[in-house]
Design a protein around this motif. Structure first.
Motif, PDB file in Angstrom:
ATOM      1  N   GLU A  26       1.067  -1.152   0.017  1.00  0.00           N
ATOM      2  CA  GLU A  26       0.367  -0.435   0.195  1.00  0.00           C
ATOM      3  C   GLU A  26       1.192   1.320   0.170  1.00  0.00           C
ATOM      4  N   ALA A  27       0.491   2.454  -1.375  1.00  0.00           N
ATOM      5  CA  ALA A  27       1.065   3.345  -1.337  1.00  0.00           C
ATOM      6  C   ALA A  27       1.184   4.408   0.507  1.00  0.00           C
ATOM      7  N   SER A  28       0.143   4.476   1.583  1.00  0.00           N
ATOM      8  CA  SER A  28       0.628   5.366   2.737  1.00  0.00           C
ATOM      9  C   SER A  28       1.491   3.912   3.283  1.00  0.00           C
ATOM     10  N   LEU A  29       2.049   3.397   3.589  1.00  0.00           N
ATOM     11  CA  LEU A  29       2.581   2.345   4.058  1.00  0.00           C
ATOM     12  C   LEU A  29       4.940   2.536   4.392  1.00  0.00           C
ATOM     13  N   PRO A  30       5.102   2.545   4.875  1.00  0.00           N
ATOM     14  CA  PRO A  30       6.236   2.195   4.759  1.00  0.00           C
ATOM     15  C   PRO A  30       7.441   1.788   3.610  1.00  0.00           C
ATOM     16  N   ALA A  31       7.584   2.142   2.408  1.00  0.00           N
ATOM     17  CA  ALA A  31       8.074   1.056   1.397  1.00  0.00           C
ATOM     18  C   ALA A  31       9.561   1.190   0.806  1.00  0.00           C
ATOM     19  N   ILE A  32      10.150  -0.200   0.378  1.00  0.00           N
ATOM     20  CA  ILE A  32      11.073  -0.225   0.517  1.00  0.00           C
ATOM     21  C   ILE A  32      11.985   0.711  -0.696  1.00  0.00           C
ATOM     22  N   GLY A  33      12.927   1.120  -0.374  1.00  0.00           N
ATOM     23  CA  GLY A  33      13.535   2.499  -1.324  1.00  0.00           C
ATOM     24  C   GLY A  33      12.786   3.413  -0.897  1.00  0.00           C
ATOM     25  N   LYS A  34      12.366   3.432   0.294  1.00  0.00           N
ATOM     26  CA  LYS A  34      12.068   5.332   0.873  1.00  0.00           C
ATOM     27  C   LYS A  34      13.033   5.306   2.171  1.00  0.00           C
ATOM     28  N   PRO A  35      13.008   6.698   2.277  1.00  0.00           N
ATOM     29  CA  PRO A  35      13.301   7.458   3.082  1.00  0.00           C
ATOM     30  C   PRO A  35      12.555   6.937   4.836  1.00  0.00           C
ATOM     31  N   ALA A  36      13.233   6.619   5.866  1.00  0.00           N
ATOM     32  CA  ALA A  36      12.387   6.015   7.070  1.00  0.00           C
ATOM     33  C   ALA A  36      12.070   7.417   8.012  1.00  0.00           C
ATOM     34  N   PRO A  37      11.037   7.590   7.840  1.00  0.00           N
ATOM     35  CA  PRO A  37      10.715   8.881   8.837  1.00  0.00           C
ATOM     36  C   PRO A  37      10.565   9.021  10.200  1.00  0.00           C
ATOM     37  N   THR A 129      16.020  -2.625  22.326  1.00  0.00           N
ATOM     38  CA  THR A 129      15.273  -2.473  22.380  1.00  0.00           C
ATOM     39  C   THR A 129      14.159  -2.253  22.604  1.00  0.00           C
ATOM     40  N   LEU A 130      13.018  -2.308  23.695  1.00  0.00           N
ATOM     41  CA  LEU A 130      11.376  -2.091  23.701  1.00  0.00           C
ATOM     42  C   LEU A 130      11.177  -0.409  23.678  1.00  0.00           C
ATOM     43  N   LEU A 131      10.896  -0.607  22.980  1.00  0.00           N
ATOM     44  CA  LEU A 131      10.687   1.341  22.651  1.00  0.00           C
ATOM     45  C   LEU A 131       8.894   1.739  22.854  1.00  0.00           C
ATOM     46  N   LEU A 132       8.179   3.117  23.957  1.00  0.00           N
ATOM     47  CA  LEU A 132       7.019   2.628  23.713  1.00  0.00           C
ATOM     48  C   LEU A 132       6.402   3.867  23.484  1.00  0.00           C
ATOM     49  N   ASP A 133       5.930   3.873  22.764  1.00  0.00           N
ATOM     50  CA  ASP A 133       4.633   4.497  21.621  1.00  0.00           C
ATOM     51  C   ASP A 133       3.314   5.482  22.386  1.00  0.00           C
ATOM     52  N   PRO A 134       3.145   6.217  22.886  1.00  0.00           N
ATOM     53  CA  PRO A 134       1.931   6.452  23.840  1.00  0.00           C
ATOM     54  C   PRO A 134       1.063   7.458  22.792  1.00  0.00           C
ATOM     55  N   ASP A 135       0.008   6.368  23.361  1.00  0.00           N
ATOM     56  CA  ASP A 135      -0.995   7.634  22.107  1.00  0.00           C
ATOM     57  C   ASP A 135      -1.228   6.885  20.692  1.00  0.00           C
ATOM     58  N   TYR A 136      -0.028   6.191  20.110  1.00  0.00           N
ATOM     59  CA  TYR A 136      -0.264   6.190  18.767  1.00  0.00           C
ATOM     60  C   TYR A 136       1.081   7.605  17.826  1.00  0.00           C
ATOM     61  N   GLN A 137       1.050   8.118  18.885  1.00  0.00           N
ATOM     62  CA  GLN A 137       2.241   9.288  18.066  1.00  0.00           C
ATOM     63  C   GLN A 137       3.108   8.351  16.778  1.00  0.00           C
ATOM     64  N   PHE A 138       4.008   7.201  16.959  1.00  0.00           N
ATOM     65  CA  PHE A 138       4.836   6.370  16.006  1.00  0.00           C
ATOM     66  C   PHE A 138       4.080   5.619  14.944  1.00  0.00           C
ATOM     67  N   THR A 139       2.877   5.274  15.350  1.00  0.00           N
ATOM     68  CA  THR A 139       2.249   4.802  14.460  1.00  0.00           C
ATOM     69  C   THR A 139       0.910   5.081  14.161  1.00  0.00           C
ATOM     70  N   ASN A 140       0.415   6.502  14.386  1.00  0.00           N
ATOM     71  CA  ASN A 140      -0.127   7.250  13.921  1.00  0.00           C
ATOM     72  C   ASN A 140       0.707   7.646  12.310  1.00  0.00           C
ATOM     73  N   ALA A 141       2.120   8.219  12.332  1.00  0.00           N
ATOM     74  CA  ALA A 141       3.589   8.860  11.467  1.00  0.00           C
ATOM     75  C   ALA A 141       3.576   8.071  10.290  1.00  0.00           C
ATOM     76  N   TYR A 142       3.535   6.347  10.806  1.00  0.00           N
ATOM     77  CA  TYR A 142       4.252   4.936  10.234  1.00  0.00           C
ATOM     78  C   TYR A 142       3.025   4.886   9.274  1.00  0.00           C
ATOM     79  N   HIS A 143       1.766   5.431   9.690  1.00  0.00           N
ATOM     80  CA  HIS A 143       0.081   5.342   9.018  1.00  0.00           C
ATOM     81  C   HIS A 143       0.332   3.220   8.728  1.00  0.00           C
ATOM     82  N   LEU A 144       0.265   2.638  10.671  1.00  0.00           N
ATOM     83  CA  LEU A 144       0.131   1.660  11.324  1.00  0.00           C
ATOM     84  C   LEU A 144      -0.707   1.625  12.002  1.00  0.00           C
ATOM     85  N   ARG A 145      -2.103   2.074  12.101  1.00  0.00           N
ATOM     86  CA  ARG A 145      -2.920   2.240  13.022  1.00  0.00           C
ATOM     87  C   ARG A 145      -3.740   0.961  13.210  1.00  0.00           C
ATOM     88  N   TRP A 146      -4.161   0.363  13.834  1.00  0.00           N
ATOM     89  CA  TRP A 146      -4.767  -0.554  13.292  1.00  0.00           C
ATOM     90  C   TRP A 146      -6.110  -0.379  13.945  1.00  0.00           C
TER      91      TRP A 146
END
Length: 173
Positions: A26-37, A129-146
């Motif tokens: 899917e176009a909105s998801l992180p994709a191979i060859g694209k820079p990681a936010p 390393t385990l990282l916390l993603d409070p209130d889905y900040q990362f998840t939303n920015a990477y378009h991975l929110r289910w």
């Protein structure tokens, strides 16, 4: 080992570990060859602690970025197995010069408690390393929110090379 060869080795290793996960184009998801936010999240267990910034961590080498489901009303048994596989292969990642960042998303209020519950007595070895993603900040920015009842994030695994480019992107829906 040359950096490009190292990244190829990491991609092959991660692909073998998680071969059963469906690949999404899917176009909105992180994709191979694209820079990681870039992102900054709190490291709460493992080799990195305090604020962990993607770009700063990439300065050390490639990253395996794993997005877990967090706590959608229960601790995900597949995520538990995935973390177990990563722990089992921690020395392989360390020898390849890769950091493994695992993102645990959820509502901020109970996130630290749920993450601690998820790990139980497991000590994450270097370079995990385990990282916390409070209130889905990362998840939303990477378009991975289910965004469905009792769901959190699409379980995902990425390999990001030292220059910040996605070399592998696997998103399970």
């Amino acid at each position: 080992m040359p950096a490009n060869k190292c990244v190829n080795l990491i991609v092959a290793c991660v692909a073998m570990l998680f071969a059963t996960t469906a690949n999404s184009q899917e176009a909105s998801l992180p994709a191979i060859g694209k820079p990681a936010p870039n992102f900054t999240l709190e490291g709460v267990a493992g080799s990195l602690s305090g604020e962990v910034n993607l770009k700063a961590t990439l300065a050390k080498g490639p990253i395996v970025l794993v997005v877990l489901r967090g706590f959608p009303g229960y601790q995900c048994p597949l995520c538990t197995r995935q973390v177990g596989a990563l722990v089992k292969h921690a020395d392989d990642f360390k020898q390849a010069g890769a950091e493994v960042l695992m993102v645990y998303p959820g509502e901020a209020m109970e996130l630290a408690l749920r993450a601690k519950e998820f790990l139980k007595d497991l000590q994450l070895p270097e370079p995990l390393t385990l990282l916390l993603d409070p209130d889905y900040q990362f998840t939303n920015a990477y378009h991975l929110r289910w965004d469905a009842p009792k769901e959190t994030a699409y379980p995902s695994t990425f390999v990001i090379d030292g220059s910040g480019i996605f070399r592998m992107a696997v998103v399970s829906k």
